[in-house]
Design an enzyme around this catalytic site. Structure first.
Site, short mmCIF file in Angstrom:
data_model
loop_
_atom_site.label_atom_id
_atom_site.label_comp_id
_atom_site.label_asym_id
_atom_site.label_seq_id
_atom_site.Cartn_x
_atom_site.Cartn_y
_atom_site.Cartn_z
N LYS A 50 -9.55 -4.69 -5.49
CA LYS A 50 -10.60 -3.32 -5.97
C LYS A 50 -9.60 -2.33 -6.34
CE LYS A 50 -11.35 -3.50 -0.95
NZ LYS A 50 -12.07 -3.79 -0.13
N LYS A 59 0.97 -1.52 -0.38
CA LYS A 59 0.20 -0.14 -0.41
C LYS A 59 0.89 1.07 -0.16
CE LYS A 59 -4.27 -1.92 0.91
NZ LYS A 59 -5.79 -1.24 2.33
N LYS A 63 -3.00 -10.25 -7.27
CA LYS A 63 -4.07 -10.49 -6.05
C LYS A 63 -5.87 -10.00 -7.03
CE LYS A 63 -4.97 -9.21 -2.70
NZ LYS A 63 -5.14 -8.60 -0.85
P1 TYM Z 1 -9.44 -6.81 3.23
O1 TYM Z 1 -10.64 -5.96 3.20
O2 TYM Z 1 -8.53 -6.84 2.26
O3 TYM Z 1 -10.42 -8.24 1.93
C1 TYM Z 1 -10.91 -9.09 2.55
C2 TYM Z 1 -11.47 -10.41 3.17
O4 TYM Z 1 -11.59 -11.12 1.82
C3 TYM Z 1 -10.26 -11.15 1.58
N1 TYM Z 1 -9.85 -11.38 0.91
C4 TYM Z 1 -9.66 -12.06 -0.66
N2 TYM Z 1 -9.19 -13.64 -0.27
C5 TYM Z 1 -9.32 -14.54 -1.36
N3 TYM Z 1 -8.52 -13.93 -2.90
C6 TYM Z 1 -8.80 -12.93 -3.27
N4 TYM Z 1 -8.15 -11.90 -4.24
C7 TYM Z 1 -8.68 -11.58 -2.04
N5 TYM Z 1 -8.78 -10.10 -1.37
C8 TYM Z 1 -9.47 -10.27 -0.19
C9 TYM Z 1 -8.90 -11.31 2.40
O5 TYM Z 1 -8.17 -12.00 2.71
C10 TYM Z 1 -9.73 -10.91 3.71
O6 TYM Z 1 -10.26 -11.97 4.55
N6 TYM Z 1 -7.07 -6.69 7.16
C11 TYM Z 1 -8.35 -7.22 6.70
C12 TYM Z 1 -9.17 -6.30 6.96
C13 TYM Z 1 -9.74 -6.18 8.13
C14 TYM Z 1 -9.80 -8.35 8.64
C15 TYM Z 1 -9.92 -7.56 11.04
C16 TYM Z 1 -9.88 -9.00 8.92
C17 TYM Z 1 -9.33 -5.94 9.97
N7 TYM Z 1 -9.69 -5.96 11.37
C18 TYM Z 1 -10.14 -8.40 11.50
C19 TYM Z 1 -9.80 -9.79 9.93
C20 TYM Z 1 -10.33 -9.58 11.59
C21 TYM Z 1 -8.00 -5.89 5.01
O7 TYM Z 1 -7.33 -5.74 4.86
O8 TYM Z 1 -9.15 -6.92 4.12
#
Ligand code: TYM
Length: 332
Positions: free
Chosen positions: A199, A114, A196
């Site tokens: 968004k 990021k 990956k």
């Molecule tokens: P975030 O918002 O980027 O993504 C949300 C969830 O989706 C999964 N994910 C994917 N899985 C497979 N293939 C992909 N291309 C893909 N893109 C996203 C992510 O692994 C995630 O599970 N830091 C976290 C958000 C967060 C969180 C938490 C998660 C904040 N606090 C506490 C678990 C527990 C994040 O940026 O996810």
């Protein structure tokens, strides 16, 4: 009820939900409600580590609540809430940042990615993000954290922070485990299958969003990058495009990778890509339609996130008070 194991996860409302976050995370959450006590947050405080347009953030947060429900999370059986509604997250996040080392934060892949993408805004929140994420998890004494593969490192640092704190103050936090699906844990871009699906992907057709129209989804799959071979065979190193499509098809259809290879044996990529597109369209159709219906009922959505925040705050404040006492803060 009280003996059930606890689950917490979250997704940032920093844009529209993608097929990656659906297959890597939400899809797997819906099956857990009977067996576990589940908390799912919309982590708006994490989202502001990157600049957001306020009206858009408000809109995507509400849309995400509707999508959680539309994807099968029953709000009676799961606690669905907005992170900023439960102030314990910010409070424990600060405390934990005092128990998180500069060196360990510097090694985080998401921070490196990021900050490369937002070189004009490498703010302190982006750096300390994992301490807030650790607070999200530890406040609920979560046993399991269902996430996609890319979040494994953040769950690991959360475990390190919890162990460090417990080592100083005695048993305070449950040590959580990441819970990563066998299929769908890492969905790649349809245009650049080495990266990956995300968004923030700007390449046209690389990313599928949950609310995309069926014709756009079919077109994106038809144009998905594959290779110059013709065999539908799972080999992420040599055939990243085809292997990604196989993962997506497996996650949407419930078929195994072997069954998929057999199904398309000798048929070439045209049929295969069309079948994957169809499977995705049919998986997303009910979610899209139900999300649209729910977005028309703002009062219902409000009742979900308000009661969710109350339930979440009750659990979170128990842990926070325990932590404050251990630290030596004078009780109110
Ligand atoms: P975030 O918002 O980027 O993504 C949300 C969830 O989706 C999964 N994910 C994917 N899985 C497979 N293939 C992909 N291309 C893909 N893109 C996203 C992510 O692994 C995630 O599970 N830091 C976290 C958000 C967060 C969180 C938490 C998660 C904040 N606090 C506490 C678990 C527990 C994040 O940026 O996810």
């Amino acid at each position: 009820m009280d003996n059930k194991k606890i689950i917490l996860s979250g997704i940032q409302p920093s844009g529209k939900l993608t097929l990656g976050s659906y297959l890597g995370a939400i899809k797997n959450w819906a099956e857990l409600a009977e067996e576990y006590d589940c908390y799912y947050a919309i982590v708006d405080m994490h989202a502001i580590t990157v600049r957001q347009e306020p009206a858009e953030l408000r809109r995507t947060t509400l849309e995400q609540i509707a999508q959680y429900v539309a994807a099968g999370l029953d709000p009676e059986k799961n606690t669905l809430f907005i992170q900023s509604h439960v102030s314990a997250h910010a409070e424990l996040g600060w405390v934990l940042s005092c128990y998180t080392m500069f060196g360990e934060l510097s090694r985080m892949t998401q921070f490196k990615d990021k900050s490369a993408k937002n070189s004009e805004n490498i703010n302190a929140g982006l750096f300390t993000y994992p301490a807030l994420m650790a607070a999200d998890i530890l406040l609920y004494q979560a046993d399991l954290v269902p996430v996609g593969d890319d979040q494994k490192q953040h769950v690991e640092i959360c475990r390190d922070i919890a162990q460090r704190f417990n080592g100083i103050y005695g048993d305070t936090f449950k040590i959580p485990e990441p819970f990563i699906p066998k299929i769908g844990a890492r969905i790649m871009s349809l245009q650049e299958p080495e990266s990956k699906m995300s968004k923030s992907d700007k390449t046209a057709g690389g990313c599928i969003y949950l609310m995309d129209k069926p014709e756009d989804i079919l077109r994106a799959f038809k144009r998905a990058v594959t290779d110059s071979d013709t065999a539908v065979r799972y080999d992420p190193q040599e055939k990243p495009g085809v292997s990604n499509l196989m993962q997506i098809y497996a996650a949407c259809s419930g078929k195994t990778l072997e069954a998929i290879a057999a199904e398309f044996d000798g048929r070439g990529y045209g049929d295969f890509k069309a079948a994957v597109g169809e499977a995705v369209v049919e998986t997303l159709r009910p979610i899209r339609e139900e999300t649209t219906r729910l977005l028309g009922d703002k009062a219902y959505l409000e009742s979900i996130y308000k009661s969710g925040a109350e339930r979440a705050a009750r659990a979170a404040n128990r842990t926070l008070q325990k932590v404050y006492k251990k630290l030596g803060f004078v009780a109110k």
